[in-house]
Design a protein around this motif. Structure first.
Motif, PDB file in Angstrom:
ATOM      1  N   PRO A 302      31.937 -22.523  69.666  1.00 23.10           N
ATOM      2  CA  PRO A 302      32.545 -21.235  70.032  1.00 23.10           C
ATOM      3  C   PRO A 302      34.024 -21.152  69.653  1.00 23.10           C
ATOM      4  CG  PRO A 302      31.265 -22.131  71.869  1.00 23.10           C
ATOM      5  CD  PRO A 302      31.362 -23.199  70.849  1.00 23.10           C
ATOM      6  N   LEU A 303      34.736 -22.300  69.718  1.00 23.03           N
ATOM      7  CA  LEU A 303      36.152 -22.296  69.348  1.00 23.03           C
ATOM      8  C   LEU A 303      36.337 -22.055  67.854  1.00 23.03           C
ATOM      9  CD1 LEU A 303      37.434 -25.261  71.525  1.00 23.03           C
ATOM     10  CD2 LEU A 303      37.994 -22.859  71.828  1.00 23.03           C
ATOM     11  N   VAL A 304      35.419 -22.603  67.044  1.00 19.47           N
ATOM     12  CA  VAL A 304      35.480 -22.357  65.598  1.00 19.47           C
ATOM     13  C   VAL A 304      35.270 -20.873  65.320  1.00 19.47           C
ATOM     14  CG1 VAL A 304      34.362 -22.839  63.387  1.00 19.47           C
ATOM     15  CG2 VAL A 304      34.755 -24.691  65.008  1.00 19.47           C
ATOM     16  N   ALA A 305      34.350 -20.242  66.073  1.00 13.32           N
ATOM     17  CA  ALA A 305      34.115 -18.806  65.909  1.00 13.32           C
ATOM     18  C   ALA A 305      35.361 -18.001  66.303  1.00 13.32           C
ATOM     19  CB  ALA A 305      32.920 -18.384  66.761  1.00 13.32           C
ATOM     20  N   ILE A 306      36.021 -18.419  67.382  1.00 15.55           N
ATOM     21  CA  ILE A 306      37.256 -17.746  67.809  1.00 15.55           C
ATOM     22  C   ILE A 306      38.340 -17.898  66.740  1.00 15.55           C
ATOM     23  CG2 ILE A 306      39.134 -17.819  69.505  1.00 15.55           C
ATOM     24  CD1 ILE A 306      37.032 -18.635  71.612  1.00 15.55           C
ATOM     25  N   ALA A 307      38.439 -19.096  66.155  1.00 11.07           N
ATOM     26  CA  ALA A 307      39.435 -19.330  65.102  1.00 11.07           C
ATOM     27  C   ALA A 307      39.139 -18.467  63.876  1.00 11.07           C
ATOM     28  CB  ALA A 307      39.449 -20.803  64.719  1.00 11.07           C
ATOM     29  N   ARG A 308      37.845 -18.307  63.545  1.00  8.74           N
ATOM     30  CA  ARG A 308      37.466 -17.485  62.388  1.00  8.74           C
ATOM     31  C   ARG A 308      37.902 -16.034  62.608  1.00  8.74           C
ATOM     32  NH1 ARG A 308      32.259 -17.710  62.809  1.00  8.74           N
ATOM     33  NH2 ARG A 308      31.931 -19.630  61.632  1.00  8.74           N
TER      34      ARG A 308
END
Length: 335
Positions: A302-308
């Motif tokens: 989920p953090l990678v998605a937020i960063a994207r």
């Protein structure tokens, strides 16, 4: 390396042309070998046979195992040589100790040694052997073993006692590395388990609410360090650094330690940025009965998605959050 593993000469020639050697392949991980074969197929347009794929992997595994086994054998040989040398040294030392012999009667009349009364009735007669340092050692004629019972008096320093002291000093140094900065043993923390929001862990376990509360405590300790630094006119930290962890330990919060807090920073980040997603993950992994390691790994995605969504600026995501801006972005998350 690939003899009898069904790898064609054409395939080996292509790998050699790409710059791979036997040593390179042996030191590669499984994922790297997969990448190599993927490159052969997709970039160099080679038609790799199914047997070749398995053959390459099997050959590398077999060679790794052979090298590991030979290394283990060398270690065992070195250990056995050291053991033989130690036994030989012990025998030489014992031979010196046998230089002068007495009788069991001399023992009873000697003031330097007191033997238990049961020794005369239950055991065979004992011969007395005097070492260089004046230590009297009882020696059993029947089995050739040293009998330590009834030994009194203080011996002078021998090679064995020096070895024992060296071993004990090594153990002390090893223990000092494992202990805290002030030399005290750090109490071992109870393990974490995956718990739902508001759920208390049972027994000697820690729940995830407790874990997140530790990060809140670190924020308070940072404020204290900043206040003390300002009073002293020193440089004031803006993030949770080693200085904060030392201050926490100094004030008695020994349950807060740097490795544990750094390990779960991204989990706390998800809890701060998207509490609904964090709680959802906790419920799912609790229902599955997964351990805390699997839950921790799942918190990355989920953090990678937020960063994207934020143009991959994870540093900015942390800095814009009031609670997260005091924490460094974990290296793995940045990668």
């Amino acid at each position: 390396l690939f003899r009898e593993y069904g790898v064609r000469y054409l395939t080996m020639a292509k790998m050699n042309e790409m710059g791979f050697t036997a040593n390179t392949l042996i030191n590669m991980t499984e994922e790297e070998v997969d990448d190599l074969m993927k490159t052969l197929v997709e970039i160099y347009r080679m038609d790799l046979l199914l047997g070749e794929r398995y053959g390459i992997k099997s050959a590398i595994r077999a060679e790794k195992k052979r090298l590991q086994d030979s290394l283990e054998m060398q270690k065992l040989e070195l250990l056995s040589e050291a053991e033989r040398k130690r036994i030989q040294d012990d025998q030489n030392t014992f031979g010196v100790a046998m230089a002068s012999e007495g009788t069991s009667k001399d023992v009873r009349t000697s003031d330097q040694l007191i033997l238990p009364e049961s020794a005369s009735a239950d055991h065979a007669p004992l011969n007395i052997n005097t070492c260089k340092g004046g230590l009297i050692i009882p020696y059993n004629n029947n089995n050739g073993n040293l009998c330590g019972s009834g030994l009194m008096g203080m011996p002078e320093h021998s090679s064995e006692s020096d070895e024992r002291k060296m071993d004990s000093s090594k153990q002390k140094r090893r223990r000092s590395k494992e202990t805290g900065e002030d030399g005290e043993d750090r109490p071992r923390e109870h393990p974490f388990i995956v718990t739902e929001p508001g759920e208390l862990a049972r027994g000697k376990k820690n729940g995830l609410d407790y874990l997140f509360d530790l990060y809140e405590q670190c924020g308070k300790f940072l404020l204290e360090v900043q206040r003390i630094s300002k009073e002293r006119g020193e440089k004031c930290p803006t993030k949770v650094t080693n200085q904060v962890f030392r201050h926490a330990k100094y004030t008695g919060a020994v349950y807060i330690n740097k490795p544990k807090m750094r390990h779960y920073v991204h989990c706390y980040a998800l809890h701060c940025l998207d509490s609904e997603q964090s709680n959802h993950l906790r419920r799912i992994y609790k229902e599955r009965g997964e351990n805390v390691g699997a839950w921790r790994q799942a918190c990355y995605y989920p953090l990678v998605a937020i960063a994207r969504e934020n143009n991959w600026d994870i540093e900015g995501v942390f800095n814009r959050n009031e609670k997260l801006k005091i924490w460094y972005v974990p290296t793995k998350l940045r990668q």
